[in-house]
Every structure is written in structure tokens, then in C-alpha cells.
Design an enzyme around this catalytic site. Structure first.
Site, mmCIF file in Angstrom:
data_model
loop_
_atom_site.group_PDB
_atom_site.id
_atom_site.type_symbol
_atom_site.label_atom_id
_atom_site.label_comp_id
_atom_site.label_asym_id
_atom_site.label_seq_id
_atom_site.Cartn_x
_atom_site.Cartn_y
_atom_site.Cartn_z
ATOM 1 N N GLU D 275 0.836 -1.203 0.000
ATOM 2 C CA GLU D 275 0.000 0.000 0.000
ATOM 3 C C GLU D 275 0.870 1.252 0.000
ATOM 4 O OE1 GLU D 275 -4.082 -1.479 2.028
ATOM 5 O OE2 GLU D 275 -2.669 -0.500 3.379
ATOM 6 N N ARG D 291 -1.578 -10.949 2.850
ATOM 7 C CA ARG D 291 -2.777 -11.801 2.783
ATOM 8 C C ARG D 291 -3.607 -11.380 1.580
ATOM 9 N NH1 ARG D 291 -6.351 -7.825 3.869
ATOM 10 N NH2 ARG D 291 -5.696 -6.256 5.371
#
Lengths: 148, 449, 148, 449
Positions: D275, D291
Site C-alpha cells: 500500500e 494476505r
């Protein structure tokens, strides 16, 4: 193929049994013959009932096809079209409330594809109500006139 | 672009068109019969007009009713969907005469392709391969032998006046030709009072492969690849695939090019499909459908194109939104036609839908007007849902289809979901090894233990 | 073709059986004759109820968490695990039916992640029933033992 | 490949994983709490085990229960989904210690990326851009001025011990620096008993852009492009897009390459997401999620890849199913997170779902465990459905999203469908012109007339 023979008594009997025993379906087969009676339960449930309410700006207003409270019989529109209450602009209307009409009298015109179709009185009687305005669109099956 | 489109159809295809219109900012008018007042296509349209009683002839085939509804609601255009009036040249003409745009080809092209004989001779002239045969009546055995030799056995002896399989004989060997001609002649004479015969190449195990095209009416025509619709029962398609497992990209390009050249010469406008029988690497024209087809979604899944939007754009006078070299294919798609029928004996099963829960997730598309509480009408076609699956390859597509069929819940009525589950479990289906007769045999096998 | 003979008694009997046994449908065939009665359950609303019935081969059998008819209180499994009725292979079980136990007595062991967790009697009483077999898996909340 | 996978999660993501397993012929075990006995993920799994009471700590966070269920059912692998135990290094270790395959990265990598400070310094070392700042504490004004000059105003003065915005000052001009440092120092001292400060570049209107990656654990890492997740409310993503409207393909390739190189050096295995904040053409690392993410479907829609299947393949020891140059992008995708919340004030709305009818048709995907008659539980996250839309371009995607939101029927509970309808009607959204603060402002605007 031969005519259907409606076994009315049998069906009535099965329907009774259906209700009495709180069933939703009974099916009986005998040789090549089958009778099946079934009944939907009155679910309070009305799925998807909230969806897509008729939009406000619908060109043709939905009118409740409820039976009118007054005595009388509604004449329904046999086609989609535009209603004309008089034979030509400026002329008097074919009918007005309280008029007595004879079977076959023209009640109004419905225009569809440039053709003006007369709507005739299905029977003699008194005009109780004219439920539609001049030059407005009507759907198939809409109530137009009530004759007593 | 149009501001308002009237959809002269019902069921999933009316919903399909309604969705395309709404996604283009076009408002919609649904027409419907008295039996369909609660139908999904009516609920989701911006306006609706009841045009007649429950039977199709009173409503969805009622031309004055539909035209009047369009005039009253000020619709700019009418989309006919498939079935009903979609291939009525007369309807297309009347629509245009009323200054309303018909979303489809010209009445002239509809008429041409609706005529079995005229269309075959026209497309042959335009360079589309047709089933080869004698050029007209066969009168003597010598010619019959020569023509048969040229076509290659097996050949089919057919009555010129024929239909329904009568006066028809399959000839596998030269030595049988004479006897077969005699039999066919006698049968034809008895059935039609006319013993004229002709010869045609006989296809033993053909597949049904069709090419989707789009034309702008100005001689630009592109194709969107093929669909394999060989899985049929009583001439009704049951399950369709894009692409076809036995066609390579070169074959696709070749037939696609031929079709585009032909329809470009014709000046064809809007969407259409050329249906072929395919055997041993050869295509043979069956007919052209001058309308949107039930199975158009599989082409949409692999090309990414929205065919209904293309139809709307073309009808509104735009040029095609892409050129042939911009058409690309990704993965594989399968459509299952789910009918309200008993999957065992195919008896219709109209009635109240109790529970309805469509499958979801990646690669799953459902085109259906069903909902919990909806009553499937006995008056119309039994198609109630199309389950369309996309996968990166055929194997993934079939596996995904299996799990989606397992997830699909429709109770209260019987559906053909079990039939599809049965089809996709067959080794021949998994291997892509089937022809137009295969499904009938599968169904027969299970009923004759 | 003969008239239908409504087998009223048979239908009534089938309806009774339907209700008593909490069924939704009974179909009887005899030669060329078939009678089918069915009834929708008056769920207040359980759509999707037909879907994904628990598969037959489920490792852990679903047991109805119904209250036992006998008097007594069920001791529920506090965890998922494997039940051991004896402290070690070959040894006697911790308890057997009709044993009297005191609060805190070990009733059985439940193994989870190689750890053997004793299940202790929540109160004193008589063992009415042992509802689980040795070395079988149990889910959370499953009834294991009934103490009177 | 695994024969049986246990899914250690609930709701739509458990269903998502169940679907991928079934499409690969893998049988599934659902674990569930007592409250979820009727949940869709339990209904559709091949086996199910009740592992504890309604609260997450008793069930979906109950490591011994999950492990025991896996052992009892002979599951070969465990998929943790997102949330719950998906980023617990301890859980990953315990799973592997029991000889069960953990479908995710190594415990070591989970732990590394779970540590805010260690992960930042590690990725910086590996060549991923981070928010630039002073390399440690700022003690004197001269250094502060020099560093700020270098970073470019505005800069952020932050407390080393800080958190929750305290001891934090935005400095827009050089002349304000000294005063801001004093204020921040005083605040930090008061709040944390420690007045140490450091400087960081301040991003005024950043977007949240993240890169999806897949690694095989043998130094092969590919990326699947970016997702724009700037539409957030209280740090919760609300609507996500692939791709990002303001990123061109060169920028995508550049950041993608950097990320792949870094994670390849790390030997990262399975799916992960990096991110970033993005402003004025620059990317700044926020964190890495080790994940599957809630918003993974938008990447699936534009790349055609099934990310969960890739996870399963990688975990089973296969190499990546494609190389970077085989990754291609088609069209645009948007996901709406539909929560069981009142769209006006965001209060939770658990309860009985009365009617449920998801939208269908081309380009519409619904990932949801809802069904008519299901009771939304108050114990868990309020996400009840993900509506994922694909279109050939962003405009088509948004128009399709609008009609799909209009079609979606969920009654009995309140949902955030109206919020999404409101968002996509805003001119800024339509123009793709928003940042991470935009949604909060939109919500604020409507509540303060």
C-alpha cells in the site's frame, strides 16, 4: 383429440380435502388421466415487493383496477390508444353522465395507428361515470366508462 | 443517441435490453400483456404500457398495440429482442413508417434472409459456402452418379417439394444410389404429388457453428468470432460455447473474413448471425438470423463487447465502435439455457417460484427475470434463466459452471438445471467431442435402460 | 375412460400421516394409480432451505441439539476435539451409566492439539446417558453426557 | 494439489475461497461459530465443524479449535482469508508445525510486515520508496530548516513517541517552522513525557494506491497492477477501483517493477499487497498486507486471473501460472463494499434479511453470503456484500454500477447501497478527482447543511 371432460365434482371434492387437511397439493393419476389441485399458501411474505416502484413520471398513470364502489359495470379499454370523447374537435361528447345509452351506441373513440376505433356500449343502461379524460392515453384493460 | 427506447419483448431479453439502455442513459418503455404486469422487465423499466391479453397474439405480436404504445410514450426507437416480431419484415417497415427507429436490419434484409431458398442462393452468390449439391433437379441416373461422385458419399436424395424428412434418402455407397432414388421418388410422389428430386452432400456428424457479425449499413462489417451451438434437442439449442473446441484461430479468421466480405457487399446493418453446419473442416450455410440471438452473451464474455449497446449505437447512426483488428478473444464462455421444464421428461413446469437464489462470484453471469414470488406464465416460452460462465480456458469454465449450477436455487417449479449438470458430467462433453445429434442420444440413453 | 373415484379416506389418512410425521409430501403408486398429497411447511420464512443439505459424508455427524426426553441435564462439549472415555488405552472408562459422580469428577477427556482436557462434572448426580463413543470427534456445543 | 482445504473464516470471503476450491476439485471444510450454523459458507462447504461460541475470540480466533478441526477432518491446508488470523505469524507457525499447509506467506514475512517500523526500514533497504523525512530525531532548528528545505514544504513535525495525532504539526512555510516545533515539543512532552521530534514530508491530498503481487517463494514475483482505494471513511475502504484514473501505464510499470524486485529479493511467497500514498507522481510506502485483500476482485476483473486459485497453486508448491509479460489489463473495475449499516449515520443494522435479489447481467459480479431468510449477526464485521462491476472503460463501468445498485434488493436490514449511489453521482467521483480525504468531506457536507 377428444373434448376435455371437466370432472367438476371430483375437483370440488379434492379442493375441499385440500383445505380441510391444510395441504398445498393433491395429485391423482389413473390410467392416462391426472387431476392435480394445488393451492399457494398466503405467505405474509412478499419478496421483491419493494422493488422498482412505478416511476412517478409514467406517461400512463396506473389506476387501481379495483371494482368501483358504485353499482354498475365498467367498460374496459380493448386496446392501447388515445381516447377521444367527441367525434371531432369542438363537437359535443358522445355521452355524458346520466345519459341513457343503448347497446351498440358509440361511447368514445380510441385512436391507434391513425385509426379511430369506436367503443360501443356492450349493453343498454345509464352512464354512471366517465373515468377517462379527452385526448388521454389509455392502456389495454383500463376502466373507461361505468354503465349502470 | 436515442432518449427513449421501447422494448417490444418480455422475459430475460427484455431485461437484457433494459440494462443496456440504462447503462447508456436511455430511458425505457416496457410493453406487456395482462399476465406480465408483475414481470421483472416491467418492474425495471422507466415506463410501462399494458398492450393486450395474455396470449402472444394479443400482446407481444400485436403490432398496432406496440406502435401505439411507442407513439403515446414518445419512444424514439423500438428494440424487438428475439422471437415474437424480431424477424417480421412487416413490423420493421411499419415501425420505420411511423418515424420510429427499428433497432435491427432493414426490412428488405429481414425478408431476404427469412426466405430459405432466396437466402441460400444470395449468400452463395456473395461467397458464403453452402451445402453442395446438384444444381436443380436430377432426372437421370448417369447425372446422379456423376454428381454423387463429385460430392463424395454419403449423399442425400431429397424431394424438391419436400419437408419433414419425407422423400429423403441417405446414400452411403454408389451401389445403393439407384435403389434409393427409386424409393425417394415413390415417397415424394405419394407425399407431395411431385416426384422431382435433387442431390445434396450428406453431413453425418456435423456441428452447429455460427458467426456473430455487426454491420453499420455502410459496407463495414466485423465479426466477433464463433459460437458452437451443437448441443440441441428437437432443434432447440440447450447449451452454447464460445469458442468452439475444434476450430483453430486460422479457421475462425477464414470463415469470419468470408462472412464479413459477403455481408459488406450486401450493406448489412446491425447485428446478425450466420449459422453453419461444420464437418471435416468445411462450413455449410444453414440460415442467417437477422436479430439478436439468445446465445449472444457467450460472445460478449469472450470479446468484452456489449452487443446490445452496439445495436443501439448502430441504429442511432453511429459507426462501429471498433475495427476487426481491435476484436480480441479472452478465455472461454458457456451459456446454459435454463427452462421451466422437468429435466427428466421435458414437460413444462409453470408456476410460483418459491425460493430464488442465483449463483455469484467470479466469472458468473445470470440473465433472468425470475425472483422469489414470481409466477412463471404458461403462455410463453419456457426459458426462464440463462447462466453464462466465463473462465480463462475451457477447463476452468466447465469447473466454474459445475459449481455455479450446484449453487443455483430455484424452488417451486422444475427446471432443466439437472439436465445441464448431467451434460457437463459426460466424458464426451468434457472432451469437447460432440455433434448436433449427441444430446438427443444422451437423453435417449438414459430413458432406455 | 372411467370417472375419477376420489379415495377420500385414503387422502385423509395420508394427510394425517403427513402431519404426524412432519412430512411435506407423500406419493403412493399402485399399478396405474397414483395419489400424491403435499403440504408446504409454514415456515415463518426459510428460503434457500433446500440448498446444500449437509453432505452425508460429513466427518462429524450432526446431532440434533434437542433437549433429551429423559430427565437430566446434558453436559455440552466446550471445544472441538476427540473424546476419550478412559484415561489410557485398555484402562477402565471414567464413568458408566448409572454411576454416581461428584461435582468436579472427570467424565472424559477431550483431545485438542495433543492436549488432553478433562471434562469435569458440573454438579453431582447420576449418569443417565453417555451420548458419545470413545475416540470420536465432537464439535463445540455437542451433547456428551446426561446427568440426572 | 490439495485434496481438502479448511477455510478459517466466515462471510463472503469464506464463500469466495470455497468457490475457488470447488472449481479446482478440492473439497472444503467450513469452521463456524454457533451463531453461523446457517451461514452460506457453512451450507456450501463439503463439511463443517462448529468450533466455538458466537464471539470471534471463541471461534474464528480460536487457534486450538481451528487446528483440531483441521486434524479431525484431515485437511491438507488452511486458508485464513482476511482479518481474523490471516496476519497472525503465530497461527501460520502453528499450522505448519502440525504438518498442515498455510495458504499464505511464511510466518517470518508476516511478522516482518506486521511491524510498522521494521517493515518500513526493510522495504526502504529493498528499494521501495517511503515517505522521506529526517533520519531520526531533530534536535536543533538549523538542521530542521535544512531538512525541511530538502523535503520541500509542507512538512510534518511528529513526536517520536507519538500516535493519535498528538504532538503533530503541519508546517506550510519556513517562517512557521520554529513556532511549530515548539508547540509540537510541548504537546509531545505533555502527552508522552518525551519531547523527541522528527520531520516528515507532509502529503496534502494523497491517493491510496496499492499494488497486488504474487510470489512463488523462489524469488519469482509478478505484479497485477494497481488498485485505487482512496475512498475511505475512518480508515475503512468503501469503494475501490482498478485501475487508478490518474496513473498511466508507464507509472504503473515503474512502481510495479520496483515492488517486484524488492519482494523477489525478500523471497516473498503467495499473495500480498503493497500500500502506498501517492501524490504528485510519487509513491510513498504505507504498509504491506501479507494476505488476500477484501478488494482483490477488482484486480481479477481487469486481469482475468483468479487470485485465490493462484494462492492455492502457490501454496501447493507450483510455480506461478504466468509471467509478468503475460499479465494484461482489460477495461475498468469498481468494487462497492456493502455494509449492513444505515447509510445516513453508519449505525450497524444486523437482523433478518427479508427479500434478497442481487443484480445480474453483463459485467456484474456479486460476492455475498446473504440470502432471503438469513440473519445478519451482530458479532462480526458489517460487510455483507461486495458488488463488483467490470466495463470496457471507466465510464461504462460507472454507468453499469449505477444500474446494478438500482437493481439490488436487500430488505429487512439497512445497507450502504444509498451511500454508493450518492458517491457515484458526485461530479468529482465521475471525473476521478478525489483523494483520501474526499469521502469524509462528502459525508460531512450532507450532515452540515
Amino acid at each position: 383429440m377428444g373434448k376435455f371432460e371437466i370432472e367438476e365434482t371430483a375437483i370440488r371434492k379434492l379442493s375441499e380435502l385440500l383445505k380441510e387437511n391444510d395441504l398445498t397439493e393433491i395429485e391423482i393419476k389413473e390410467d392416462k388421466k391426472t387431476i392435480r389441485v394445488s393451492r399457494s399458501l398466503q405467505f405474509e411474505n412478499h419478496p421483491v415487493s419493494q422493488m422498482a416502484p412505478p416511476s412517478e413520471d409514467q406517461t400512463i398513470a396506473k389506476k387501481e383496477a379495483s371494482t368501483t364502489k358504485q353499482t354498475g359495470e365498467a367498460v374496459l379499454s380493448p386496446m392501447v390508444g388515445i381516447v377521444y370523447l367527441s367525434p371531432e374537435p369542438g363537437a359535443a361528447n358522445f355521452i355524458k353522465p346520466n345519459d341513457l345509452v343503448k347497446e351498440g351506441d358509440t361511447l368514445l373513440l380510441i385512436e391507434a395507428m391513425k385509426t379511430f376505433n369506436p367503443l360501443r356500449a356492450p349493453r343498454s343502461g345509464k352512464i354512471v361515470e366517465i373515468k377517462v379524460s379527452d385526448r388521454t392515453p389509455v392502456e389495454f384493460g383500463e376502466e373507461l366508462i361505468v354503465i349502470e | 443517441m436515442f432518449e427513449k427506447v421501447l422494448i417490444a419483448n418480455r422475459g430475460e431479453i427484455a431485461l437484457r435490453i433494459n440494462r443496456a439502455c440504462h447503462e447508456m442513459g436511455i430511458s425505457t418503455v416496457a410493453v406487456h400483456s395482462t399476465a406480465d404486469a408483475d414481470a421483472m422487465h416491467v418492474r425495471l423499466a422507466d415506463e410501462s404500457v399494458c398492450i393486450g391479453g395474455a396470449t402472444a397474439s394479443e400482446s407481444y405480436l400485436n403490432i398496432p398495440g406496440i406502435i401505439t404504445a411507442a407513439v403515446i410514450t414518445n419512444a424514439n426507437a423500438i428494440h424487438p429482442g428475439y422471437g415474437f416480431l424480431s424477424e417480421s419484415a412487416r413490423f420493421a417497415s411499419i415501425v420505420e413508417e411511423h418515424g420510429i427507429n427499428f433497432i435491427g436490419p432493414t426490412a428488405e434484409h429481414i425478408k431476404l434472409m427469412g426466405d430459405k431458398i432466396a437466402s441460400k442462393s444470395k449468400v452463395k452468390e456473395l461467397g458464403i459456402p453452402v451445402v453442395p449439391g446438384s444444381d436443380g433437379e436430377i432426372t437421370d441416373l448417369t447425372t446422379a452418379l456423376k454428381v454423387s461422385e463429385h460430392l463424395g458419399y454419403p449423399v442425400l436424395v431429397k424431394a424438391s417439394a419436400g419437408g419433414g424428412g419425407r422423400g429423403m434418402q441417405v446414400v452411403h455407397e454408389k451401389s445403393d444410389l439407384e435403389a434409393s432414388i427409386s424409393r425417394a421418388r415413390a415417397e415424394a410422389k405419394a407425399a407431395f404429388g411431385d416426384d422431382a428430386l435433387y442431390l445434396e452432400k450428406f453431413l453425418e456428424r456435423p456441428r452447429h457453428i455460427e458467426i456473430q457479425i455487426l454491420g453499420d449499413g455502410n459496407n463495414n462489417v466485423i465479426h466477433l468470432g464463433e459460437r458452437d451451438c451443437s448441443l440441441q434437442r428437437r432443434h432447440q439449442k440447450v447449451l452454447e460455447e464460445a469458442g468452439c473446441t475444434i476450430l483453430d484461430s486460422e479457421e475462425r479468421d477464414t470463415i469470419g473474413r468470408k462472412v464479413c466480405q459477403a455481408l459488406s457487399k450486401l450493406g448489412y446493418k446491425n447485428a446478425g448471425t450466420i449459422e453453419f453446419l461444420y464437418e471435416n473442416g468445411e462450413f455449410y450455410f444453414i440460415e442467417m438470423n437477422t436479430r439478436l440471438q439468445v446465445e449472444h452473451p457467450v460472445t460478449e464474455m469472450v470479446t468484452g463487447l456489449d452487443i446490445v449497446k452496439e445495436q443501439l449505437r448502430i441504429a442511432a447512426g453511429s459507426s462501429l465502435s471498433l475495427s476487426q483488428n481491435e476484436v480480441s478473444y479472452r478465455g472461454h464462455a458457456i451459456e446454459c439455457r435454463i427452462n421451466a421444464e422437468n429435466a427428466a421428461d421435458f414437460t413444462p413446469s409453470p408456476g410460483l417460484v418459491k425460493d430464488y437464489h442465483p449463483p455469484g462470484g467470479l466469472g458468473v453471469r445470470v440473465d433472468s427475470g425470475l425472483y422469489a414470488g414470481y409466477r412463471v406464465q404458461p403462455h410463453y416460452d419456457s426459458l426462464v434463466s440463462k447462466l453464462i460462465i466465463h473462465g480463462e480456458n475451457r477447463n476452468e469454465c466447465v469447473m466454474r459452471l459445475r459449481r455455479a449450477l450446484d449453487e443455483y436455487v430455484i424452488t417451486g417449479i422444475s427446471t432443466t438445471i439437472p439436465l445441464h449438470q448431467e451434460i457437463i458430467a459426460q466424458p464426451e462433453f468434457l472432451a469437447g467431442d460432440y455433434d448436433i445429434h449427441w444430446l438427443a442420444k444422451m437423453v435417449e440413453r438414459r430413458t432406455t435402460p
